[in-house]
Enzyme design. Structure first.
Site, PDB file in Angstrom:
ATOM      1  N   ASP A 109      20.021  62.489  32.909  1.00 62.48           N
ATOM      2  CA  ASP A 109      21.609  61.551  32.791  1.00 62.48           C
ATOM      3  C   ASP A 109      22.969  62.607  32.708  1.00 62.48           C
ATOM      4  O   ASP A 109      23.042  63.328  31.462  1.00 62.48           O
ATOM      5  CB  ASP A 109      21.494  60.603  31.622  1.00 62.48           C
ATOM      6  CG  ASP A 109      20.377  59.608  31.676  1.00 62.48           C
ATOM      7  OD1 ASP A 109      20.248  58.661  31.921  1.00 62.48           O
ATOM      8  OD2 ASP A 109      19.448  59.545  30.709  1.00 62.48           O
ATOM      9  N   ARG A 117      22.906  65.549  29.775  1.00 61.65           N
ATOM     10  CA  ARG A 117      22.149  66.524  29.004  1.00 61.65           C
ATOM     11  C   ARG A 117      22.083  68.461  29.000  1.00 61.65           C
ATOM     12  O   ARG A 117      21.587  67.931  28.669  1.00 61.65           O
ATOM     13  CB  ARG A 117      21.124  65.537  29.974  1.00 61.65           C
ATOM     14  CG  ARG A 117      21.140  64.178  29.588  1.00 61.65           C
ATOM     15  CD  ARG A 117      20.897  63.304  28.534  1.00 61.65           C
ATOM     16  NE  ARG A 117      20.882  62.390  28.492  1.00 61.65           N
ATOM     17  CZ  ARG A 117      21.027  61.272  27.677  1.00 61.65           C
ATOM     18  NH1 ARG A 117      21.852  61.980  26.142  1.00 61.65           N
ATOM     19  NH2 ARG A 117      20.938  59.899  27.841  1.00 61.65           N
ATOM     20  N   ARG A 177      32.043  55.550  29.141  1.00 58.52           N
ATOM     21  CA  ARG A 177      31.040  55.506  29.654  1.00 58.52           C
ATOM     22  C   ARG A 177      31.011  54.712  31.070  1.00 58.52           C
ATOM     23  O   ARG A 177      30.810  55.116  32.718  1.00 58.52           O
ATOM     24  CB  ARG A 177      29.652  55.537  30.144  1.00 58.52           C
ATOM     25  CG  ARG A 177      29.544  56.311  28.788  1.00 58.52           C
ATOM     26  CD  ARG A 177      27.679  55.516  27.948  1.00 58.52           C
ATOM     27  NE  ARG A 177      26.433  55.772  29.068  1.00 58.52           N
ATOM     28  CZ  ARG A 177      25.339  55.305  28.279  1.00 58.52           C
ATOM     29  NH1 ARG A 177      25.251  54.283  28.005  1.00 58.52           N
ATOM     30  NH2 ARG A 177      24.276  55.562  29.560  1.00 58.52           N
ATOM     31  N   LYS A 207      23.562  52.076  37.391  1.00 58.75           N
ATOM     32  CA  LYS A 207      23.102  51.587  36.119  1.00 58.75           C
ATOM     33  C   LYS A 207      24.534  50.744  36.013  1.00 58.75           C
ATOM     34  O   LYS A 207      25.734  51.211  36.191  1.00 58.75           O
ATOM     35  CB  LYS A 207      22.084  52.694  35.315  1.00 58.75           C
ATOM     36  CG  LYS A 207      23.111  53.563  34.874  1.00 58.75           C
ATOM     37  CD  LYS A 207      22.158  54.960  34.242  1.00 58.75           C
ATOM     38  CE  LYS A 207      23.213  55.880  33.730  1.00 58.75           C
ATOM     39  NZ  LYS A 207      22.569  56.906  33.099  1.00 58.75           N
ATOM     40  N   HIS A 208      24.097  50.212  35.074  1.00 55.69           N
ATOM     41  CA  HIS A 208      22.657  49.792  34.671  1.00 55.69           C
ATOM     42  C   HIS A 208      22.850  47.755  35.002  1.00 55.69           C
ATOM     43  O   HIS A 208      23.536  46.885  34.566  1.00 55.69           O
ATOM     44  CB  HIS A 208      22.579  49.415  32.604  1.00 55.69           C
ATOM     45  CG  HIS A 208      22.982  50.612  32.649  1.00 55.69           C
ATOM     46  ND1 HIS A 208      24.302  51.330  32.475  1.00 55.69           N
ATOM     47  CD2 HIS A 208      21.314  51.527  32.075  1.00 55.69           C
ATOM     48  CE1 HIS A 208      23.861  52.451  31.438  1.00 55.69           C
ATOM     49  NE2 HIS A 208      22.943  52.831  31.400  1.00 55.69           N
ATOM     50  N   HIS A 220      19.294  49.534  23.202  1.00 59.73           N
ATOM     51  CA  HIS A 220      18.329  50.975  22.742  1.00 59.73           C
ATOM     52  C   HIS A 220      17.818  50.008  21.165  1.00 59.73           C
ATOM     53  O   HIS A 220      16.832  50.534  20.882  1.00 59.73           O
ATOM     54  CB  HIS A 220      19.175  52.177  22.633  1.00 59.73           C
ATOM     55  CG  HIS A 220      19.346  53.134  23.362  1.00 59.73           C
ATOM     56  ND1 HIS A 220      20.908  52.183  24.504  1.00 59.73           N
ATOM     57  CD2 HIS A 220      18.674  53.610  24.428  1.00 59.73           C
ATOM     58  CE1 HIS A 220      20.295  53.625  25.437  1.00 59.73           C
ATOM     59  NE2 HIS A 220      18.964  54.151  25.369  1.00 59.73           N
ATOM     60  N   ASP A 304      15.573  50.717  32.976  1.00 56.92           N
ATOM     61  CA  ASP A 304      15.643  51.894  32.173  1.00 56.92           C
ATOM     62  C   ASP A 304      14.851  51.362  31.453  1.00 56.92           C
ATOM     63  O   ASP A 304      13.406  51.013  31.493  1.00 56.92           O
ATOM     64  CB  ASP A 304      16.951  50.925  30.696  1.00 56.92           C
ATOM     65  CG  ASP A 304      17.495  51.869  30.393  1.00 56.92           C
ATOM     66  OD1 ASP A 304      17.126  52.574  30.706  1.00 56.92           O
ATOM     67  OD2 ASP A 304      18.561  51.577  30.417  1.00 56.92           O
TER      68      ASP A 304
END
Length: 609
Positions: A109, A117, A177, A207-208, A220, A304
């Site tokens: 990501d 990352r 984001r 995404k998403h 999450h 996901d």
């Protein structure tokens, strides 16, 4: 090497290997079991430590050789330095090909902003900041930078761009984001970002789907629900996805969101016993009828992560697999391996998928469709024609010099500077003019405490350019639950004041709960500064919506993001610890840089204090 056609590969693929192609694994950390040599009761039990996975151990390599997964995703734990990452990706690909498997789709990501990352790579300003520049070419430039750097590391796929429309200012998971709360703006910047990634040959993942921007729950940790009808989605959330599909998107990631007005089938929650609606990830109506048939998408659909609470807390593992595949998902992201227990559970999930297929509970037709799509994508990006993954000195040199290069960092800083948005400036409070012998305070809210290093970095950069007059002081302080009096006193004693506030969730702006106590301290400081004839400049360093929370600040600057920076990094500007937004904003407060950005989202009329 002789490259086999997709039909030839499929002809010699066992059902087990076909199931493997549909699995995406993530080796994030491992348990290292150690036992003291001292023969005491206290040391009789093993101490278990988790270590980051930066190289394959025998069990992980054996897993790749046995199960032949189709893909792997990297997280920050997998990145130490360019050579290490390059060797890890090569080792994984070698384990696959030497055992008769197909090369992996290796992803991460790298959205930019705080979802970056690659710890040593270029940390760009993030989606909402890019949109604030008013120039889609900046999105293309950052996409190209990320694609180039990932390619140098052997990573062929980016789980980006985010095509969600952030039309709920209290959204706890998307926020900055997203490029905007406007579907046309999200489309324009998302497609430009996608074009930049493609320049490096990187596989793009939208995404998403079908949109996470209007949720008030993070999948999450919870199970979001959106009440929109299909017609409403077509007029809003689906617009960016449709335009990207028309432009030839490679992959689309699904969201674990319930849409009760679209998918009406329910399931008995494994944890609560209540009826829940099938999320988009498991909805044939959404993944096949809408995405495939109505929108004309022909690429790969990846879920996901199935370890997220929305799925793990409500669905049995067998049912999650069965429902997702039969709904139209081509690739399943297995729960992230954080220890050996999850590692063995992932193996069990793949074994279970094979059994479900053998029992006819998963459609063989669906398996065939998915594997063909995955292989077609790999063929398109040259992954079926590589037979040698030996790491050369030239590759190492290119990765070391290219990933996080000065050229790329300079581009990121330039774009972050263009994004800075001066929302308000009364009585010429901005920029601050430093005077010889004067005192300036930069006060961080508690919610921004982990970003306090940006204040010290700004001081360092100003000093390096001789922009701090003789005898002038710039002090940096963090608001805590125990130092309100100290903060107020320091703010009143300072000649100039910059307040740095970070809104990540609603709790950060509510003085009555959570970390919102700093907001009340800022209220008091602004009021008392005004009573004493002083001014206060406020920086909103994350979600821009908290700007409405402080209407009495004399000047308000938006940076649209700030990364973790507890101290000044040893190499200024390098890596994800140096996301440039907040340092650029602080420098602008002292006259270095001119904010020209435009707000890319609508702010709420007011936010209750």
């Amino acid at each position: 090497m002789q490259v086999k056609s997709i039909d030839e590969i499929l002809e010699h693929m066992s059902l087990r290997d076909r199931i493997g192609q549909m699995m995406c694994v993530s080796f994030r950390s491992w348990t290292d079991e150690e036992k003291s040599t001292e023969n005491t009761v206290e040391n009789a039990e093993k101490e278990v430590k988790e270590i980051n996975i930066t190289e394959l151990n025998d069990e992980l390599r054996g897993f790749l050789k046995e199960y032949h997964p189709g893909a792997a995703i990297f997280f920050s734990e997998n990145f130490n330095d360019p050579e290490q990452t390059l060797r890890l990706t090569a080792d994984m690909q070698t384990a696959m090909t030497e055992s008769g498997g197909v090369p992996l789709i290796i992803s991460t990501d790298q959205e930019g902003g705080f979802i970056s990352r690659v710890s040593y790579g270029t940390s760009g300003p993030g989606s909402m900041a890019i949109a604030a520049t008013g120039n889609p070419e900046n999105a293309k430039r950052m996409g190209a930078i990320y694609g180039e750097e990932l390619s140098l590391l052997g990573i062929n796929t980016d789980y980006a761009p985010v095509m969600d429309i952030n039309n709920n200012y209290l959204n706890p998971v998307i926020g900055i984001r997203s490029f905007s709360d406007d579907p046309e703006m999200v489309s324009a910047y998302g497609l430009a970002f996608m074009e930049g990634l493609r320049e490096s040959g990187t596989i793009v993942t939208l995404k998403h789907f079908p949109g996470h921007g209007s949720t008030d729950t993070d999948s999450h940790t919870g199970f979001p629900k959106i009440e929109s009808s299909y017609e409403e989605l077509k007029q809003f959330e689906l617009i960016p996805f449709q335009k990207a599909i028309d432009a030839g998107a490679d992959m689309i990631m699904t969201s674990h969101i319930q849409y009760p007005n679209i998918e009406k089938e329910t399931y008995t929650s494994a944890s609560t016993g209540e009826q829940v609606y099938l999320p988009a990830t498991m909805s044939r109506t959404i993944l096949t009828d809408i995405l495939r048939d109505d929108m004309g998408y022909e690429g790969v659909v990846v879920t996901d992560a199935l370890g997220m609470a929305a799925v793990a807390d409500n669905f049995s593992k067998d049912d999650a697999i069965t429902l997702a595949v039969n709904a139209g998902a081509d690739m399943l992201i297995l729960p992230v391996v954080m220890n050996k227990k999850i590692f063995y559970e992932d193996k069990e999930m793949i074994d279970a998928a094979l059994k479900l297929a053998e029992e006819g509970k998963i459609s063989m037709e669906r398996i065939g469709e998915s594997v063909r799509r995955i292989l077609t994508l790999k063929e398109k990006h040259g992954l079926l024609s590589v037979d040698d993954y030996e790491v050369t000195d030239e590759q190492i040199s290119a990765a070391v010099s290219g990933v996080g290069s000065a050229k790329n960092r300079d581009a990121a800083w330039r774009i972050a500077g263009e994004a800075l948005t001066l929302l308000k400036n009364e009585n010429s409070a901005f920029p601050i003019s430093l005077k010889p012998g004067g005192k300036t305070l930069i006060l961080f809210s508690n919610s921004a405490a982990s970003r306090v290093g940006a204040g010290e970095l700004a001081k360092k950069l100003l000093a390096e350019e001789n922009l701090i007059p003789e005898g002038a002081e710039i002090n940096v302080l963090v608001s805590t639950k125990d130092n309100e009096e100290e903060c107020v006193r320091a703010a009143l004693e300072a000649d100039r004041l910059v307040l740095v506030h970070r809104m990540n969730t609603a709790a950060d702006i509510d003085a009555a709960i959570g970390s919102g106590f700093s907001a009340a301290v800022f209220d008091s400081i602004i009021s008392e500064r005004h009573a004493a004839g002083g001014q206060a400049v406020l920086i909103s360093c994350h979600l821009p919506y908290d700007a409405v929370r402080f209407p009495d600040a004399d000047a308000i600057l938006l940076t649209y993001g700030a990364s973790l920076m507890r101290e000044v990094p040893p190499e200024t500007g390098r890596g994800s610890a140096c996301m440039p937004n907040l340092p650029a904003g602080l420098l602008a407060c002292f006259g270095k840089g001119e904010p020209k950005g435009q707000l890319p989202v609508k702010l709420p009329v007011e936010i209750e204090k």
